[in-house]
Write a protein that holds these residues in place. Structure first.
Motif, PDB file in Angstrom:
ATOM      1  N   ARG A  29     -57.277  25.679 -21.410  1.00  0.00           N
ATOM      2  CA  ARG A  29     -57.411  24.652 -20.108  1.00  0.00           C
ATOM      3  C   ARG A  29     -58.935  24.585 -19.721  1.00  0.00           C
ATOM      4  NH1 ARG A  29     -56.309  27.825 -14.775  1.00  0.00           N
ATOM      5  NH2 ARG A  29     -58.325  28.391 -15.126  1.00  0.00           N
ATOM      6  N   ASN A  30     -59.760  25.529 -19.618  1.00  0.00           N
ATOM      7  CA  ASN A  30     -60.994  25.388 -19.112  1.00  0.00           C
ATOM      8  C   ASN A  30     -62.077  24.494 -20.278  1.00  0.00           C
ATOM      9  OD1 ASN A  30     -60.619  27.245 -17.347  1.00  0.00           O
ATOM     10  ND2 ASN A  30     -61.444  28.751 -18.016  1.00  0.00           N
ATOM     11  N   ALA A  31     -61.595  24.520 -21.472  1.00  0.00           N
ATOM     12  CA  ALA A  31     -62.232  23.737 -22.469  1.00  0.00           C
ATOM     13  C   ALA A  31     -61.896  22.244 -22.193  1.00  0.00           C
ATOM     14  CB  ALA A  31     -62.176  24.112 -23.843  1.00  0.00           C
ATOM     15  N   VAL A  32     -60.831  22.174 -22.050  1.00  0.00           N
ATOM     16  CA  VAL A  32     -60.224  20.563 -21.648  1.00  0.00           C
ATOM     17  C   VAL A  32     -60.908  20.196 -20.516  1.00  0.00           C
ATOM     18  CG1 VAL A  32     -58.392  19.377 -21.019  1.00  0.00           C
ATOM     19  CG2 VAL A  32     -58.060  20.783 -22.715  1.00  0.00           C
ATOM     20  N   ARG A  33     -61.176  21.172 -19.449  1.00  0.00           N
ATOM     21  CA  ARG A  33     -61.855  20.640 -18.134  1.00  0.00           C
ATOM     22  C   ARG A  33     -63.179  20.251 -18.454  1.00  0.00           C
ATOM     23  NH1 ARG A  33     -60.039  25.063 -13.391  1.00  0.00           N
ATOM     24  NH2 ARG A  33     -57.899  24.371 -13.177  1.00  0.00           N
ATOM     25  N   GLU A  34     -64.166  20.910 -19.394  1.00  0.00           N
ATOM     26  CA  GLU A  34     -65.319  20.555 -19.615  1.00  0.00           C
ATOM     27  C   GLU A  34     -65.404  19.122 -20.308  1.00  0.00           C
ATOM     28  OE1 GLU A  34     -68.188  22.153 -18.502  1.00  0.00           O
ATOM     29  OE2 GLU A  34     -66.819  22.944 -17.531  1.00  0.00           O
ATOM     30  N   ASP A  35     -64.474  19.093 -20.969  1.00  0.00           N
ATOM     31  CA  ASP A  35     -64.371  17.742 -21.800  1.00  0.00           C
ATOM     32  C   ASP A  35     -64.455  16.687 -20.800  1.00  0.00           C
ATOM     33  OD1 ASP A  35     -64.482  18.965 -24.344  1.00  0.00           O
ATOM     34  OD2 ASP A  35     -62.231  18.648 -24.576  1.00  0.00           O
ATOM     35  N   ILE A  36     -63.290  16.744 -19.832  1.00  0.00           N
ATOM     36  CA  ILE A  36     -63.278  15.792 -18.708  1.00  0.00           C
ATOM     37  C   ILE A  36     -64.338  15.498 -17.817  1.00  0.00           C
ATOM     38  CG2 ILE A  36     -61.713  15.075 -16.861  1.00  0.00           C
ATOM     39  CD1 ILE A  36     -59.230  16.341 -18.386  1.00  0.00           C
ATOM     40  N   ALA A  98     -61.482  11.265 -22.851  1.00  0.00           N
ATOM     41  CA  ALA A  98     -62.040  12.557 -22.629  1.00  0.00           C
ATOM     42  C   ALA A  98     -61.419  13.487 -23.348  1.00  0.00           C
ATOM     43  CB  ALA A  98     -61.944  12.840 -21.148  1.00  0.00           C
ATOM     44  N   VAL A  99     -60.400  13.635 -23.837  1.00  0.00           N
ATOM     45  CA  VAL A  99     -59.913  14.758 -24.691  1.00  0.00           C
ATOM     46  C   VAL A  99     -59.420  14.522 -25.954  1.00  0.00           C
ATOM     47  CG1 VAL A  99     -58.838  15.802 -22.418  1.00  0.00           C
ATOM     48  CG2 VAL A  99     -57.468  14.347 -23.857  1.00  0.00           C
ATOM     49  N   GLU A 100     -59.825  13.086 -26.335  1.00  0.00           N
ATOM     50  CA  GLU A 100     -59.569  12.495 -27.645  1.00  0.00           C
ATOM     51  C   GLU A 100     -59.775  13.519 -28.863  1.00  0.00           C
ATOM     52  OE1 GLU A 100     -61.126   8.805 -28.585  1.00  0.00           O
ATOM     53  OE2 GLU A 100     -63.159   9.197 -28.333  1.00  0.00           O
ATOM     54  N   ASN A 101     -60.858  14.499 -28.674  1.00  0.00           N
ATOM     55  CA  ASN A 101     -61.474  15.237 -29.735  1.00  0.00           C
ATOM     56  C   ASN A 101     -61.154  16.798 -29.672  1.00  0.00           C
ATOM     57  OD1 ASN A 101     -62.576  13.049 -31.306  1.00  0.00           O
ATOM     58  ND2 ASN A 101     -64.199  12.948 -30.035  1.00  0.00           N
ATOM     59  N   ARG A 102     -60.462  17.241 -28.516  1.00  0.00           N
ATOM     60  CA  ARG A 102     -60.319  18.453 -28.335  1.00  0.00           C
ATOM     61  C   ARG A 102     -59.508  19.182 -29.406  1.00  0.00           C
ATOM     62  NH1 ARG A 102     -62.360  22.642 -27.152  1.00  0.00           N
ATOM     63  NH2 ARG A 102     -63.586  21.132 -26.054  1.00  0.00           N
ATOM     64  N   THR A 103     -58.569  18.682 -29.697  1.00  0.00           N
ATOM     65  CA  THR A 103     -57.735  19.129 -31.063  1.00  0.00           C
ATOM     66  C   THR A 103     -57.512  18.281 -32.233  1.00  0.00           C
ATOM     67  OG1 THR A 103     -55.527  18.520 -30.214  1.00  0.00           O
ATOM     68  CG2 THR A 103     -56.194  20.299 -28.898  1.00  0.00           C
ATOM     69  N   ASN A 104     -56.942  18.631 -32.962  1.00  0.00           N
ATOM     70  CA  ASN A 104     -56.616  17.866 -34.427  1.00  0.00           C
ATOM     71  C   ASN A 104     -55.176  17.272 -34.243  1.00  0.00           C
ATOM     72  OD1 ASN A 104     -55.161  19.976 -34.980  1.00  0.00           O
ATOM     73  ND2 ASN A 104     -56.178  20.773 -36.901  1.00  0.00           N
ATOM     74  N   TYR A 118     -51.688  21.499 -28.764  1.00  0.00           N
ATOM     75  CA  TYR A 118     -52.191  22.450 -29.792  1.00  0.00           C
ATOM     76  C   TYR A 118     -51.309  23.104 -30.844  1.00  0.00           C
ATOM     77  CZ  TYR A 118     -56.262  23.043 -26.294  1.00  0.00           C
ATOM     78  OH  TYR A 118     -57.361  22.754 -25.569  1.00  0.00           O
ATOM     79  N   ALA A 119     -51.897  23.263 -31.880  1.00  0.00           N
ATOM     80  CA  ALA A 119     -51.061  23.537 -33.286  1.00  0.00           C
ATOM     81  C   ALA A 119     -50.244  25.044 -32.966  1.00  0.00           C
ATOM     82  CB  ALA A 119     -51.953  23.789 -34.416  1.00  0.00           C
ATOM     83  N   ALA A 120     -51.102  25.761 -31.872  1.00  0.00           N
ATOM     84  CA  ALA A 120     -50.474  27.317 -31.780  1.00  0.00           C
ATOM     85  C   ALA A 120     -49.112  27.172 -30.792  1.00  0.00           C
ATOM     86  CB  ALA A 120     -51.462  28.172 -31.209  1.00  0.00           C
TER      87      ALA A 120
END
Length: 332
Positions: A29-36, A98-104, A118-120
């Protein structure tokens, strides 16, 4: 009378998110926030952005669903002048970018949120809100300035999930048993997913409004179920009303309307009555194993019966072989 308090508490441990899972979700969640934040810093001169957790994760009532797919709801709050308000689709587009590169995995643009997959086996849902005032406090909560949700079909609509979170936290303060009961209800609906029972939010409201505290979780759960039934099932109580209103915006919305078709309503009320019937039988049972089987039928295999030890030697003897299990085919 069978006392299954310890079994219910163990069940709670089986269905709630572990601290390891919570940490993993917070990190994502925090990583996504930083992307945005970075996207807005780099691209949006007229807007700023902040975040507030919402939903069951923030209220600590999440469960691990049987599907294995669990989620976090994290509200994205865009601040700007009224004349600089984007359309809901534009706002969704900003967050998607903003989040387009956060996960594959490809993010999903839903009507009410952007979903980062997320894959997990978990995802982060990002509902998007607009506010024209920012009082600069930590939670930027202002009851006089209700945020508006970016709904792609309905436009900007008043919505304040943080107010709901505050309401629940106040009602549940010092009542860990109430939070466990909310989880038990969610686990029940998850186990009976084929019946399309009401949402977790509805059961959270019903549990708060009808909570009955007891020393034992099995008794508290059963008495709360009975209280809910008396509140909404007119076949059991003449004064009952099939209603569940939001305690916050929009307080006039009856959330059970979505479950008011003849089939959905019957499925819900019948399932509730069957659960209560089994609960009554379980409480009155002399054997803990027999009582556990009554609950497990509704709550699923995660309700732990295998580790129960009978203290009454005569009762324990009756369970010495599988073909002697005393199930009543006529019971709920």
């Amino acid at each position: 009378m069978a006392d299954l308090n310890e079994t219910f508490v163990s069940f709670n441990g089986n269905i709630k998110l572990s601290e390891k899972r919570k940490k993993e979700l917070r990190t994502s969640r925090n990583a996504v926030r930083e992307d945005i934040r970075k996207y807005f810093d780099d691209n949006r001169d007229k807007h700023t952005v902040k975040f507030k957790g919402q939903g069951s994760f923030s209220m600590n009532t999440s469960i691990l669903p049987l599907s294995g797919e669990y989620d976090v709801d994290d509200g994205v709050y865009i601040f700007g002048k009224e004349e600089d308000r984007p359309t809901p689709s534009q706002a969704h587009g900003w967050i998607l970018k903003a989040v387009e590169n956060r996960t594959n995995q490809n993010s999903i643009d839903k009507n009410t949120c952007v979903r980062v997959q997320y894959a997990a086996q978990y995802h982060i849902d990002l509902p998007i809100y607009y506010k024209t005032t920012d009082n600069d406090n930590e939670y930027f909560f202002d009851s006089s300035d209700v945020p508006e949700l970016a709904h792609k079909d309905k436009g900007w609509i008043p919505s304040d999930p943080y107010a709901f979170r505050l309401w629940f936290e106040e009602k549940a303060k010092g009542k860990e048993q109430l939070k466990r009961i909310v989880r038990y209800l969610k686990a029940w609906t998850d186990n009976k997913h084929h019946l399309n029972l009401p949402s977790g939010m509805i059961f959270t409201i019903l549990a708060v409004n009808n909570y009955v505290s007891k020393d034992r979780d099995d008794e508290a759960f059963l008495e709360t179920l009975k209280s809910i039934q008396l509140a909404i099932d007119s076949s059991k109580n003449f004064w009952a009303r099939y209603e569940c209103f939001r305690p916050t915006v929009d307080t006039t919305e009856n959330l059970l309307v979505k479950y008011s078709s003849e089939t959905k309503k019957k499925n819900f009320l019948d399932a509730l009555d069957s659960l209560i019937t089994s609960g009554n039988q379980a409480i009155e049972a002399k054997s803990k194993k027999d009582a556990c089987a009554k609950w497990q039928k509704h709550l699923g295999d995660r309700f732990p019966c295998s580790n129960i030890e009978e203290k009454d030697e005569d009762v324990a003897k009756a369970f010495s072989s599988p073909d002697q299990l005393r199930y009543d085919n006529k019971s709920a």
